[in-house]
Design an enzyme around this catalytic site. Structure first.
Site, PDB file in Angstrom:
ATOM      1  N   ASP A   1       0.188  -7.730   4.187  1.00  0.00           N
ATOM      2  CA  ASP A   1      -0.831  -8.023   3.179  1.00  0.00           C
ATOM      3  C   ASP A   1      -0.252  -8.772   1.979  1.00  0.00           C
ATOM      4  O   ASP A   1       0.971  -8.911   1.845  1.00  0.00           O
ATOM      5  CB  ASP A   1      -1.539  -6.733   2.719  1.00  0.00           C
ATOM      6  CG  ASP A   1      -0.569  -5.567   2.500  1.00  0.00           C
ATOM      7  OD1 ASP A   1       0.639  -5.812   2.314  1.00  0.00           O
ATOM      8  OD2 ASP A   1      -1.026  -4.414   2.493  1.00  0.00           O
TER       9      ASP A   1
ATOM     10  N   ASP B   1      -4.739   7.604   0.214  1.00  0.00           N
ATOM     11  CA  ASP B   1      -6.053   7.773   0.862  1.00  0.00           C
ATOM     12  C   ASP B   1      -6.001   7.381   2.335  1.00  0.00           C
ATOM     13  O   ASP B   1      -7.017   7.211   2.983  1.00  0.00           O
ATOM     14  CB  ASP B   1      -7.123   6.953   0.125  1.00  0.00           C
ATOM     15  CG  ASP B   1      -6.796   5.451   0.124  1.00  0.00           C
ATOM     16  OD1 ASP B   1      -5.790   5.041   0.733  1.00  0.00           O
ATOM     17  OD2 ASP B   1      -7.573   4.697  -0.499  1.00  0.00           O
TER      18      ASP B   1
ATOM     19  N   HIS C   1      -4.933   4.583   3.630  1.00  0.00           N
ATOM     20  CA  HIS C   1      -5.142   3.175   4.007  1.00  0.00           C
ATOM     21  C   HIS C   1      -3.888   2.604   4.658  1.00  0.00           C
ATOM     22  O   HIS C   1      -2.774   2.919   4.265  1.00  0.00           O
ATOM     23  CB  HIS C   1      -5.634   2.310   2.844  1.00  0.00           C
ATOM     24  CG  HIS C   1      -4.672   2.066   1.732  1.00  0.00           C
ATOM     25  ND1 HIS C   1      -4.942   2.358   0.420  1.00  0.00           N
ATOM     26  CD2 HIS C   1      -3.426   1.503   1.717  1.00  0.00           C
ATOM     27  CE1 HIS C   1      -3.937   1.997  -0.335  1.00  0.00           C
ATOM     28  NE2 HIS C   1      -2.992   1.481   0.421  1.00  0.00           N
TER      29      HIS C   1
ATOM     30  N   GLU D   1      -8.911  -0.077   3.331  1.00  0.00           N
ATOM     31  CA  GLU D   1      -9.341   1.092   2.579  1.00  0.00           C
ATOM     32  C   GLU D   1     -10.242   1.991   3.438  1.00  0.00           C
ATOM     33  O   GLU D   1     -10.719   1.559   4.494  1.00  0.00           O
ATOM     34  CB  GLU D   1     -10.104   0.615   1.332  1.00  0.00           C
ATOM     35  CG  GLU D   1      -9.277  -0.255   0.386  1.00  0.00           C
ATOM     36  CD  GLU D   1      -8.314   0.550  -0.478  1.00  0.00           C
ATOM     37  OE1 GLU D   1      -7.852   1.620  -0.037  1.00  0.00           O
ATOM     38  OE2 GLU D   1      -8.013   0.092  -1.597  1.00  0.00           O
TER      39      GLU D   1
HETATM   40  C1  GLP Z   1      -0.021  -0.630  -0.879  1.00  0.00           C
HETATM   41  C2  GLP Z   1       0.214  -1.486   0.347  1.00  0.00           C
HETATM   42  C3  GLP Z   1       0.330  -0.646   1.589  1.00  0.00           C
HETATM   43  C4  GLP Z   1       1.306   0.489   1.354  1.00  0.00           C
HETATM   44  C5  GLP Z   1       0.796   1.358   0.242  1.00  0.00           C
HETATM   45  C6  GLP Z   1       1.659   2.573  -0.033  1.00  0.00           C
HETATM   46  O1  GLP Z   1      -1.343  -0.283  -1.063  1.00  0.00           O
HETATM   47  N1  GLP Z   1      -0.801  -2.453   0.563  1.00  0.00           N
HETATM   48  O2  GLP Z   1       0.756  -1.457   2.672  1.00  0.00           O
HETATM   49  O3  GLP Z   1       1.480   1.235   2.529  1.00  0.00           O
HETATM   50  O4  GLP Z   1       0.752   0.558  -0.928  1.00  0.00           O
HETATM   51  O5  GLP Z   1       2.647   2.285  -0.962  1.00  0.00           O
HETATM   52  P1  GLP Z   1       3.859   3.222  -1.270  1.00  0.00           P
HETATM   53  O6  GLP Z   1       4.791   3.102  -0.133  1.00  0.00           O
HETATM   54  O7  GLP Z   1       4.425   2.682  -2.541  1.00  0.00           O
HETATM   55  O8  GLP Z   1       3.314   4.602  -1.437  1.00  0.00           O
END
Ligand code: GLP
Length: 263
Positions: free
Chosen positions: A70, A140, A142, A147
């Site tokens: 992403d 959540d 995702h 989402e």
């Molecule tokens: C963002 C990214 C996700 C990632 C998520 C969790 O929203 N788009 O791909 O998995 O963050 O991030 P973290 O690893 O910092 O908890």
């Protein structure tokens, strides 16, 4: 679905890096190994480990093509919170033999965002699909930026971010949720589940509910990560703190089934 429980974040990261390296090293086909990658704090330890292994000659990226999950809409590459910047900062700039032309990251500044997403899917397909997708999940549940309630058959496209996600990610934007872009480009849930293998990192107490929803209970678009239950090559690598909301039987089952050390 495999759930590999490690004692802490470091061990989880090392396990996952060794797994990825073993898959790259085992790849003997003429076509490149296609690796899906993710951002967020979860994979940083894996990237550090992969860099060490690469420098030590234990894994080569010369025949690896990458696709990132992403990217924020509206952030230029040079912005220190763009995912392009993140990936170069934590991984690509440190690998000895990664070819820049083999790095694919969605362009959130593209004039035609839908065309950018379609092109990304086509390019993935042109390589014969993704061999292994590394990912994390949000609190959540995702996966990428899919989402809650995003269709489990979604493909790469433009996503609106929820208020919750903007609040969670505001820690990287001076704690101001309004400073977090409201949209992102993201691979779809189906783009991830069509990958031959999926390796998802889930660590920390704050992900305990998301881990439980990922691996036990039904498949539901409310928790897009739960789509992995239907994937024949899905592995969750997690740490002990993230296991806090698993039922005792699920926790024991995963420890039991993984007790014989295997990558
Ligand atoms: C963002 C990214 C996700 C990632 C998520 C969790 O929203 N788009 O791909 O998995 O963050 O991030 P973290 O690893 O910092 O908890």
């Amino acid at each position: 679905m495999r759930v590999v429980i490690q004692e802490n974040y470091d061990n989880m990261s090392k396990w996952a890096a060794r797994y990825i390296a073993s898959r790259i090293n085992a790849h003997k086909e003429d076509r490149p190994f296609v690796l899906g990658l993710a951002t967020g704090s979860s994979p940083i330890g894996v990237y550090e480990e992969l860099v060490k292994m690469n420098k030590a000659g234990e894994v080569s990226f010369a025949n690896v093509v990458t696709f990132n999950m992403d990217e924020y809409v509206g952030l230029p590459r040079e912005h220190d919170q763009s995912y392009w910047y993140f990936m170069h900062y934590y991984l690509f700039d440190h690998l000895t033999d990664m070819k820049p032309e083999n790095i694919n990251i969605l362009n959130g500044m593209a004039e035609d965002l839908d065309a950018e997403c379609a092109k990304f899917e086509e390019k993935m397909a042109s390589y014969g699909g993704v061999d292994l997708f590394l990912g994390g999940i949000g609190v959540d549940g995702h996966i990428a930026f899919n989402e809650p309630y995003t269709s489990l058959s979604s493909r790469t496209g433009v996503r609106n971010l929820t208020t919750d996600t903007r609040i969670v990610n505001s820690r990287f934007f001076g704690n101001d949720p309004e400073a977090v872009p409201a949209q992102a480009l993201s691979v779809g849930v189906a783009t991830v589940t069509e990958s031959k293998e999926v390796l998802i990192l889930i660590n920390g107490h704050n992900k305990a509910k998301a881990l439980a929803k990922t691996v036990q209970g039904g498949v539901s678009a409310k928790w897009t990560c739960s789509a992995l239950q239907n994937h024949n090559g899905a592995i969750i690598a997690c740490d002990e703190p993230a296991c806090g909301e698993l039922t005792v039987d699920a926790y024991k089952y995963f420890l039991d089934i993984e007790k014989k050390e295997r990558l």
